[in-house]
Design an enzyme around this catalytic site. Sequence first.
Site, short mmCIF file in Angstrom:
data_model
loop_
_atom_site.label_atom_id
_atom_site.label_comp_id
_atom_site.label_asym_id
_atom_site.label_seq_id
_atom_site.Cartn_x
_atom_site.Cartn_y
_atom_site.Cartn_z
CE LYS A 26 -21.21 -32.75 10.24
NZ LYS A 26 -22.21 -31.67 10.37
CD GLU A 53 -17.90 -33.29 12.22
OE1 GLU A 53 -18.65 -32.35 11.88
OE2 GLU A 53 -18.27 -34.25 12.91
CE LYS A 108 -24.97 -26.27 11.84
NZ LYS A 108 -24.16 -25.94 13.03
NE ARG A 137 -44.17 -6.76 6.98
CZ ARG A 137 -43.11 -6.06 7.39
NH1 ARG A 137 -41.89 -6.57 7.27
NH2 ARG A 137 -43.27 -4.87 7.89
CG ASP A 167 -16.76 -30.55 14.88
OD1 ASP A 167 -17.28 -29.46 14.59
OD2 ASP A 167 -17.29 -31.40 15.60
#
Length: 283
Positions: free
Chosen positions: A171, A199, A139, A104, A220
Amino acid sequence: MTPFDLPGFDLDAFVAATLAEDLGSPPRDVTSESVIPADALFTGAMDSRDAVTVVGLPIAQAFFRALDPDVEIELLVGEGDKVSAGTDLMRLRGKARALLTAERSALNTVQHLSGIATMTRAYVDRIAGTGATLLDTRKTIPGLRVLEKYATRMGGATNHRMGLWDAAMIKDNHIAVAGSVGEAVRRAVAAGIGQIIVEVDRIDQIEPAIAAGATHLLLDNMPPAVLRGAVTLVGGRVPTEASGGVQLETIREIAQTGVDFISVGRLTQSAPAADIGLDFANA
């Protein structure tokens, strides 16, 4: 054993921690212990049930060798290879208890990384010939970034920054606290940051960002028509990157706006596991 040397990744530690999570303390596989004779030998093959881009076989091999150092393993495809449904990826022969115990952990790794690479390859193929480069993002699942970004590379993408340490990315929240795009960029320049990604979600932020010293603009959530205008305005002064809500159905149109890069978070955030199994037969 095929060497697997991935900078920033400790294969032995990863294998040990993953097996420890599965085996508990004290380590036991109660099913294999109770069902499988200690001297039983099994042969088997890992195979793909779908067409996939394969990643992670050397790691799977390490799981099997950790529990049976004498296992015989033959890798049948290479990292990053595209294979058709029904392709055997690995053959192995060794102690049945050990192979079943490691099964597994080995499969989870190959399924996850191959799923990422397979999705990545689909996006790369979709923008072929446009001149745009596919990027991944941060991410990623905590603790698996190095592996997941390795999988996107095997799928044909280019890694974006690996973390918070190798480039500044200014950002919307950074801009809000600093007071303006220009002020945020000026502070990064004054701090001696070499790579400053900014951004922008409005056209009127482009000139202040470039004038202050931005080295890369992340455009963006702009629709293609707006992206095309933004690329024209930038005029090649800095690289441009489209980001936000990019899907397989929309990425080619985005690429055709002239952006240099397209970043896609779903490559690591949402890729389904590849359908890969391990089937054993008595030796």
